[in-house]
Design an enzyme around this catalytic site. Structure first.
Site, PDB file in Angstrom:
ATOM      1  N   GLU A 113       0.863  -1.228  -0.164  1.00 18.94           N
ATOM      2  CA  GLU A 113       0.180  -0.158   0.124  1.00 18.94           C
ATOM      3  C   GLU A 113       0.842   1.262  -0.050  1.00 18.94           C
ATOM      4  OE1 GLU A 113      -1.253   2.620   3.050  1.00 18.94           O
ATOM      5  OE2 GLU A 113      -2.135   0.759   3.832  1.00 18.94           O
ATOM      6  N   GLU A 122      10.926   3.528   2.426  1.00 20.31           N
ATOM      7  CA  GLU A 122       9.435   3.318   3.020  1.00 20.31           C
ATOM      8  C   GLU A 122       9.366   2.060   3.866  1.00 20.31           C
ATOM      9  OE1 GLU A 122       6.140   5.704   2.870  1.00 20.31           O
ATOM     10  OE2 GLU A 122       8.154   5.743   1.818  1.00 20.31           O
TER      11      GLU A 122
END
Length: 1037
Positions: free
Chosen positions: A144, A215
């Site tokens: 996501e 990330e």
């Protein structure tokens, strides 16, 4: 790009409320993707521009004349979100009233009265954390995150966020157990441009290795946000102790360890992410919702053009199987709490009930088990002094409503004595369950729930567009298309046998017991590996299990609830039946201004629903004069709420809500919802408030609960930093430790002596807004007068807050350690004081600060969060504290010290002159246009409009069309004005730059580092001494 064809299209499949003016079309593309297109006529009330209706995309360099025409169509007003500095991350306890300050944070993204709304979209993919490979837990959540990091067509990592930011938009996403949802909103004419960028998430994401490395840290920071959260710790313990091989036995959040460990074991994480994407991100399990002002045909053409290249896949719903029960039978788990709480959670596993949504048998049982009226479990357990709150039902989270099972929970907050009576409490639960089996399911109760559901559906208040889009996209996975809206409300089929069948699952053998408490005592504790929580597993004795299975008696105090007197009967809309008052009245007007009370009134002619919001603030005599009076007032308010609970609860079931809060010496009472029985409820509430006197047993329970709340205040570093800043800024501020000390020595006799004085002189200010005639509002004022025939409290006796006026060139620092010694997160909050808000003359300054924020917010996030990965929370926003403007930069990090964080924030601030100078004129105008859209955005509902009006009343500003006036000021602002504002208030070389840095030091940092500080800093070691030698602004609210 080749346009895809539709294999299905219908304009009349979706059942909607008769009051819903939107048009809905369901289509299915050749690739299997289902899309719900929503034409909202209020987005373009005069019809969309011809260029958009012809399917053209608004370009970045939108013609300025076109924009100005749009702006003329857009009316007025402002948005104002009140921030009661509070702990809102979980439902472990009532929200903490951590700071006595009234503060508005940010511009507020919603809630301005006008003719227009934003556009929005959401994509819900029917795959979530249940699909994580066991060897790489948290992978679905990581995926996501990665979809935001650029695509083949738009390779820049922040292109999507930057586009939305420039055009008055925002975005978010979340990963659940069986689905992942992405959503955004944007200024209306930029919908296609946003969809173009959004669609590439699902067509050609880059998933670059270097972005992945960064990330992973963002996922880790997100996990560190919740690591000290008791609700999340309990959820993970329940996952950890699930049966081997069960889909629940996972670590859904993911963190650096779970993902990096996978790589160290030789797993190619990028390949795994791409495999997850290839396997599941196809049209067959994607549900798209697009809400725009364009015609359904135009929206359809955009979806076919932009989403036609999504990979083709069959229409399927992923199915997960689990053999046997989730948890071992006959077990009790004790979990050591972070906060000072005692919570008893009982859970029963039910079969999946997705197919039974027309019957909602679980809601019938939740209604009875969670009831708080006479005869309820809550009532009997509260009367014994064992519980302070009780809730029951199937949670909204995906793991509680999965295709495998529904998990029905009961959660009780216990007193100290309740903690000693856990097995007795469970005994009462089984007595009540036996009662439900004996009296048989009651159709009249179902019919009440059915009527309330239909009433809510018919007269639903609108949500913000992006929330609505996300809800519809999720619901397309849960319900048949015709019930995508109605499915949440419908109670169509009464099935007595189904209720009896479900009751059969409420047995001791099928029950899991969790006790969460700070006073955790066990010789035989274990550690949950991801959160590091201490817990112990105990066996329940067979004799107890036998006793619960068939209780020998049912306490005579337990019985079913009575019929609900607050369910409305009259749904007539006053706006249709009256010509009284100005038809185009846009703002409240004062209908009563007396020494005792001031009342504002506005008949709703916009939303035309049978709802009203009545808000009041009551100044109490001497309610905030000193620490003792502050605490006694708080005790009185808590005991008052406790006394009124049964009445308030019954009304809330009928969707007539009551809120009671305290702000310094002001009791804030809000009664809102369906207006038919509103005066009846208000009369009952005020009658109690007028004559109520506390009892000793309830005093002790409430005092214990208040102590616990004070001990739990500031456990979250972000709340702590806001609290510390307000402690410096506010002249009257009673510290939690000081309050805790005083509270120990307060007794019922003190309160009994205090209450008559507290009620002896009062002042009321109120707002009646919605489906009420002026005479009905006057009648409401009479209810107050009848109940409180007391002398008015003069203005000089009402508490007035003063905010510190920081000296020229102030460079202040406040250093404090985290309250929870296991909390790794540190926070730096850098606050710049600007000027006092003195009404009309300050509107241009407000517009400048809001525009500065519009420009700076996304670059700050991109630099400090996306690129430098300082932490999950990186934000900035304007602040208005008791009508004093300020601007805040905040970073929370579990990796870096506050000094390092402050250095990075200062480095960013120092580079802003270059950033602002480098803005080309088109970009600057886009930011202005984006802010204008926010200022002139239509209030989604009556509640948003009421809150906006109420904020003006509370702040004593009374500029009800503030946003319209700010928009007018904004039109005359140029880039040089923003640069000059930045130089004057944020550049350290300016004498008007006045800073306060609040630094909260996490457990893995050393506060001694603060001793080697820049000599120009003034360190605040004693707040009281510092404030004694300070100047303060005059009080204006």
């Amino acid at each position: 790009m080749a346009s895809s064809a539709c294999t299905f299209s219908s304009d009349d499949i979706v059942i909607k409320s008769p009051n819903d003016s939107r048009l809905y079309r369901l289509i299915e593309l050749e690739n299997g993707l289902q899309a719900l297109l929503v034409h909202d006529p209020e987005i373009y009330p005069d019809g969309p521009p011809k260029s958009l209706e012809n399917g053209h995309e608004v370009d970045e360099d939108l013609d300025e004349e076109e924009e100005e025409e749009d702006e003329e169509d857009e009316e007025d007003d402002e948005e104002d979100d009140e921030e009661e500095e509070e702990d809102d991350d979980d439902d472990e306890e009532e929200e903490e009233e951590e700071a006595e300050g009234r503060e508005v944070k940010g511009k507020g993204k919603k809630g301005a009265s006008s003719q227009t709304k934003k556009a929005a979209a959401a994509m819900c993919v029917g795959m979530g954390s249940f699909s994580d490979p066991f060897e790489a837990q948290g992978l679905a959540h990581f995926l996501e995150h990665m979809l935001f990091m650029g695509s083949t067509e738009f390779p820049d990592e922040n292109e999507y966020d930057s586009y939305l930011s420039k055009h008055g938009g925002s975005s978010n996403a979340y990963t659940e157990s069986e689905h992942t949802c992405y959503h955004f909103e944007v200024k209306r004419e930029f919908l296609k441009g946003a969809l173009r960028r959004f669609s590439q998430f699902f067509v050609s994401p880059l998933v670059k290795s270097e972005a992945m490395e960064r990330e992973v840290l963002a996922v880790d920071s997100e996990f560190n946000q919740v690591q000290q959260n008791d609700a999340c710790r309990l959820q993970q313990l329940q996952c950890h102790t699930a049966a081997p091989g069960h889909p629940l036995k996972r670590f859904f959040w993911g963190n650096k360890k779970s993902l990096v460990d996978a790589m160290e074991k030789g797993i190619n994480l990028r390949e795994q992410i791409l495999k997850l994407y290839r396997d599941y991100y196809h049209g067959g399990i994607m549900k798209l919702v697009v809400i725009g002002g364009e015609s359904l045909d135009v929206l359809e053409s955009w979806v076919k053009e932009l989403f036609g290249n999504v990979k083709k896949g069959p229409q399927i719903k992923l199915a997960f199987k689990a053999e046997g029960p989730i948890w071992k039978s006959g077990k009790l788990y004790r979990l050591q709490a972070v906060k000072d709480v005692h919570i008893l959670d009982l859970t029963w596993t039910l079969p999946c009930l997705h197919q039974d949504y027309l019957k909602k048998p679980e809601d019938y049982l939740a209604h009875l088990l969670g009831h708080e009226g006479r005869g309820s479990l809550h009532s009997i357990l509260k009367s014994r002094g064992w519980v302070t709150s009780l809730s029951a039902g199937v949670g909204d989270e995906g793991m509680h409503r999965s295709s495998i099972a529904y998990i029905f929970g009961m959660s009780m907050h216990l007193t100290d004595s309740g903690l000693e009576k856990i097995f007795d409490i469970i005994g009462f639960v089984y007595q009540y369950l036996k009662l439900l089996r004996q009296v048989a399911p009651q159709e009249w109760i179902f019919r009440e729930l059915q009527g309330i559901g239909n009433m809510e559906f018919r007269f639903a208040e609108e949500q913000p567009q992006d929330d609505y889009a996300a809800e519809l996209a999720e619901n397309l996975h849960i319900y048949p298309a015709e019930h995508v809206i109605y499915g949440d409300y419908v109670h169509k089929i009464w099935d007595e046998e189904m209720v009896k069948y479900l009751l059969g699952f409420f047995t001791p053998e099928n029950m899991r017991i969790d006790v969460i408490s700070k006073s955790f005592m066990s010789q035989d504790s274990q550690n949950e590996p991801w959160f590091g929580s201490r817990y112990a597993e105990e066996d329940i004795s067979p004799s107890l299990m036998e006793l619960w299975r068939d209780p020998p008696e049912i306490d005579f105090l337990l019985h079913l609830p009575s019929k609900n007197e607050f369910i409305p009967c009259d749904f007539s809309v006053r706006a249709y039946s009256t010509c009284n008052g100005p038809v185009n009245e846009l703002t409240p007007r004062c209908i009563l201004d007396e020494p005792l009370m001031k009342f504002w009134y506005k008949l709703d002619r916009t939303f035309k629903l049978p709802r009203a919001n009545t808000y009041f603030r009551i100044n109490l005599k001497g309610g905030y004069d000193n620490v003792k009076s502050c605490l006694l007032t708080e005790l009185f308010i808590h005991l008052l709420k406790d006394e009124m609970n049964e009445i308030i609860y019954q009304a809330s079931v009928a969707k007539l809500e009551t809120s009671v809060s305290l702000f310094s010496d002001k009791l804030e009472l809000k009664v809102y919802g369906f207006n038919d029985k509103l005066p009846v409820l208000l009369s009952k509430v005020l009658a109690v408030a007028k004559s109520f006197l506390p009892t000793d047993d309830r005093f002790e329970v409430i005092k214990e609960d208040m102590k616990r709340t004070l001990r739990n205040t500031n456990m979250k570093p972000l709340s702590h930093s806001s609290y510390l800043r307000l402690q410096v800024l506010c002249k009257s501020f009673y510290d939690v430790d000081e309050k805790l000390c005083f509270l120990n020595d307060l007794y019922l006799a003190d309160l009994e002596a205090f209450i008559p004085e507290l009620r002896s002189q009062l002042y009321f200010e109120g707002l009646c807004h919605g489906n009420l005639l002026e005479e009905e509002a006057i009648s409401i004022s009479h209810i107050f007068k009848t109940n409180f025939s007391v002398p008015p409290l003069p203005i000089e006796m009402r508490h007035q807050e003063h905010i510190i006026d920081l000296p020229s060139g102030a460079n202040l620092v406040r250093d404090v350690s985290v309250k929870n010694k296991l909390e790794k997160n540190s926070v730096v909050e850098l606050y710049f004081q600007i000027e006092q808000d003195i009404g009309m003359e300050s509107i241009k300054l407000k517009a400048l600060l809001d525009l500065f924020d519009e420009i700076v917010e996304e670059p700050l996030f991109n630099q400090l969060r996306t690129k430098e990965q300082l932490g999950y929370v990186v934000e900035c926003s304007p602040r208005v504290t008791y009508r004093v403007f300020g601007y805040c930069f905040i970073v929370q990090s579990s990796e870096y010290s506050p000094i390092y964080l402050q250095g990075r924030v200062e480095n960013f601030i120092n580079g802003l002159e270059e950033l602002l100078d480098g803005l080309d004129e088109d970009s600057f105008e886009n930011y202005k246009s984006g802010l204008l859209a926010k200022l002139l955005e239509k209030d989604p509902s009556l509640t948003y409009e009421s809150n906006r009006f109420w904020n003006q009343i509370v702040d004593k500003r009374y500029i009800f069309d503030l946003s319209k006036k700010e928009a007018e000021e904004l039109s005359g602002i140029h880039k040089i004005d923003v640069i000059n504002c930045y130089k004057m208030y944020l550049q350290q070389s300016s004498p008007k730059c006045r800073r306060l840095a609040v630094r909260v030091w996490g457990c893995n940092t050393d506060m001694k580092d603060a001793e080697t500080q820049n000599k120009s800093l003034q360190i605040i070691k004693d707040v009281t001494t510092f404030k004694m030698s300070s100047k303060f602004y005059p009080s204006i609210c």
